[in-house]
Enzyme design. Structure first.
Site, short mmCIF file in Angstrom:
data_model
loop_
_atom_site.label_atom_id
_atom_site.label_comp_id
_atom_site.label_asym_id
_atom_site.label_seq_id
_atom_site.Cartn_x
_atom_site.Cartn_y
_atom_site.Cartn_z
N ASN A 1 0.88 -1.17 0.00
CA ASN A 1 0.00 0.00 0.00
C ASN A 1 0.91 1.22 0.00
O ASN A 1 1.48 1.58 1.03
CB ASN A 1 -0.89 -0.03 1.24
CG ASN A 1 -1.87 1.13 1.29
OD1 ASN A 1 -1.79 2.06 0.47
ND2 ASN A 1 -2.78 1.08 2.24
N ARG B 1 -2.49 -1.97 -3.59
CA ARG B 1 -3.67 -1.12 -3.45
C ARG B 1 -3.53 0.05 -4.42
O ARG B 1 -2.51 0.74 -4.41
CB ARG B 1 -3.76 -0.59 -2.03
CG ARG B 1 -4.89 0.38 -1.88
CD ARG B 1 -4.99 0.91 -0.46
NE ARG B 1 -6.14 1.77 -0.37
CZ ARG B 1 -6.14 2.94 0.26
NH1 ARG B 1 -5.06 3.37 0.88
NH2 ARG B 1 -7.24 3.67 0.28
N HIS C 1 -13.02 3.10 -0.61
CA HIS C 1 -13.04 2.11 0.47
C HIS C 1 -13.67 0.78 0.01
O HIS C 1 -14.13 -0.01 0.82
CB HIS C 1 -13.87 2.59 1.69
CG HIS C 1 -13.22 3.63 2.53
ND1 HIS C 1 -13.95 4.57 3.22
CD2 HIS C 1 -11.93 3.88 2.80
CE1 HIS C 1 -13.13 5.36 3.89
NE2 HIS C 1 -11.90 4.96 3.64
N ARG D 1 -11.99 15.74 7.13
CA ARG D 1 -12.73 16.12 5.92
C ARG D 1 -14.18 16.46 6.27
O ARG D 1 -14.79 15.82 7.12
CB ARG D 1 -12.74 14.98 4.91
CG ARG D 1 -11.40 14.75 4.26
CD ARG D 1 -11.40 13.50 3.39
NE ARG D 1 -10.36 12.58 3.80
CZ ARG D 1 -10.32 11.29 3.47
NH1 ARG D 1 -11.26 10.75 2.73
NH2 ARG D 1 -9.33 10.54 3.90
N GLU E 1 -8.21 -4.97 5.00
CA GLU E 1 -8.06 -4.65 3.58
C GLU E 1 -6.88 -5.41 2.96
O GLU E 1 -6.95 -5.81 1.80
CB GLU E 1 -7.89 -3.13 3.42
CG GLU E 1 -9.20 -2.41 3.69
CD GLU E 1 -9.05 -0.91 3.85
OE1 GLU E 1 -8.66 -0.49 4.96
OE2 GLU E 1 -9.32 -0.17 2.91
#
Ligand code: AMP
Length: 405
Positions: free
Chosen positions: A5, A98, A187, A248, A391
């Site tokens: 990743n 990823r 996601h 965010r 993940e």
């Protein structure tokens, strides 16, 4: 299986044994390009039981200059050589990467070829911070492991099942088409993993279940999943839309940006910084960490109380919207840092949904248990779960499937 990743100045890696789906080693190489970089490598002793990396054996941290990703991979290889497990004795059968943005082009995990690299690069227009960083990792990893298949697993891929009604913004169609403005969703790897884990845990066929998955971490999104297919999701053109997140804003009237441009003299970069880095929980209460918000609430800090209320109000709005889009739900799951660890958030999100057959059991919700678990009452028509996401494991599974095909 090695899973990578990669960010712009760092990358994380994990080595998994796919026969047992256990993590053998993991690491982080960061501050790439700075005067002194940091490389941390952790080796896990063989656990006796359970799916997660169970027994931490040893971690070694090294500080040294790491000028670029290629140098970072050399450092990683040295760590495997000195601390194990030996990649010489047992090299990875494939490497999974990823990749944040697959645009409308990639709807499944994809074997990386030079043409795929060009496509990922071209999609940097849509994800200028992420795709170039992902690609730097891919290129360096391909140099480090030239003889094995490399597979890209896209955050957006799971949401390519959205219908046009769900992914189209109501703006001038020509403007949207010429700039590829639409909702993509993110996601996806986590939403897919959690919805499949929930079905397996309940012993129910995935294709019969209507599910809502709340992935609440520093970034946060929620997805409505019908029969294993994403039909709506809260992140859109970028990972900024939707829920209130650590830093965010999530949903906001776009006219606020016009107002700030006209009245506050903020330019594009200032607005980008405001919405992505200085908003959310941080903007409201001074910390992006739900643990600090919780502590603030206990102290009676009004900003923390308001931040929490705004956060939960948004969760509820999406829960209601997705119950409506799905026509009811069989399963609602919570995952990621906040979702797995904050009973207060889970209770708040679903508090008003008794009318829809959602009933949380307070004791189950407060239980300190780890692992996948039910937190609804036995009488609840909707089963509410906490599902730890993984993940890396999902990327590894998808990579294995592609590399065997
Ligand atoms: P993630 O992006 O999934 O790694 O989630 C990171 C966020 O999860 C942190 O910023 C915290 O807000 C939250 N978090 C992590 N651990 C806990 C915890 N034990 N209790 C409450 N929140 C947590």
């Amino acid at each position: 299986m090695l899973v990578i990743n990669s960010g712009s100045s760092s990358f994380k890696y994990q080595l998994l044994d796919m026969a047992t789906e256990r993590t053998l080693a993991s690491g982080l190489v960061e501050r790439i390009g700075e005067a002194v970089g940091v490389a941390r490598h952790t080796v896990y002793a063989t656990p006796t039981d359970g799916p997660a990396p169970a027994f931490l054996d040893a971690t070694r941290t090294r500080e040294l200059p790491i000028p670029d990703h290629t140098a970072g991979f050399a450092v990683m290889l040295e760590a495997f050589a000195s601390d194990g497990p030996s990649l010489d004795e047992q090299p990875p059968v494939a490497v999974g990467h990823r990749v944040v943005h697959g645009g409308a082009r990639f709807f499944e995990p994809t074997l990386i070829t030079p043409l795929v690299e060009i496509n990922i690069d071209e999609l940097s227009v849509l994800a200028p911070l992420h795709n170039p960083a992902n690609l730097a990792g891919i290129r360096a990893a391909r140099r480090a492991f030239p003889d094995v298949p490399h597979v890209a697993v896209f955050d957006t891929a799971f949401h390519q099942t959205l219908a046009p009604a769900a992914f189209t913004y109501a703006i001038d169609a020509e403007v949207a088409a010429s700039h590829r403005i639409r909702r993509y969703g993110f996601h996806g790897t986590s939403h897919k993993f959690v919805s499949e884990a929930a079905a397996a845990f309940l012993g129910r066929p995935l294709d019969e279940l209507k599910q809502i998955v709340f992935h609440l971490g520093n970034g946060a999104s929620v997805t409505a999943i019908d029969g294993g297919r994403s039909i709506d999701t809260s992140m859109g053109f970028t990972p900024l839309e939707g829920l209130v997140m650590g830093t965010r804003s999530g949903d906001i009237d776009p006219a606020v940006l016009l107002q700030l441009t006209r009245r506050a003299g903020m330019d594009v970069d200032a607005l980008d910084d405001l919405l992505n880095k200085r908003s959310g929980l941080l903007g409201l209460a001074g910390s992006n960490d739900l643990r600090d918000i919780r502590a603030g609430i206990e102290r009676g800090d009004e900003r923390a109380v308001l931040a929490f209320e705004v956060y939960v109000h948004r969760l509820r709005a999406y829960a209601g919207a997705y119950l409506a889009q799905l026509g009811g739900a069989d399963v609602i799951s919570f995952t990621a840092g906040v979702g797995e660890n904050t009973p207060l958030v889970r209770a708040g999100a679903l508090e008003t949904l008794g009318f829809a057959g959602v009933e949380i059991d307070p004791d189950r919700n407060e239980s300190p248990d780890r692992g996948i678990r039910v937190i609804s009452t036995d009488a609840s028509r909707v089963t509410v779960l906490v599902v730890p996401t993984d993940e890396e494991l999902e990327i590894a599974r998808q990579t294995l499937a592609v590399s065997r095909a």
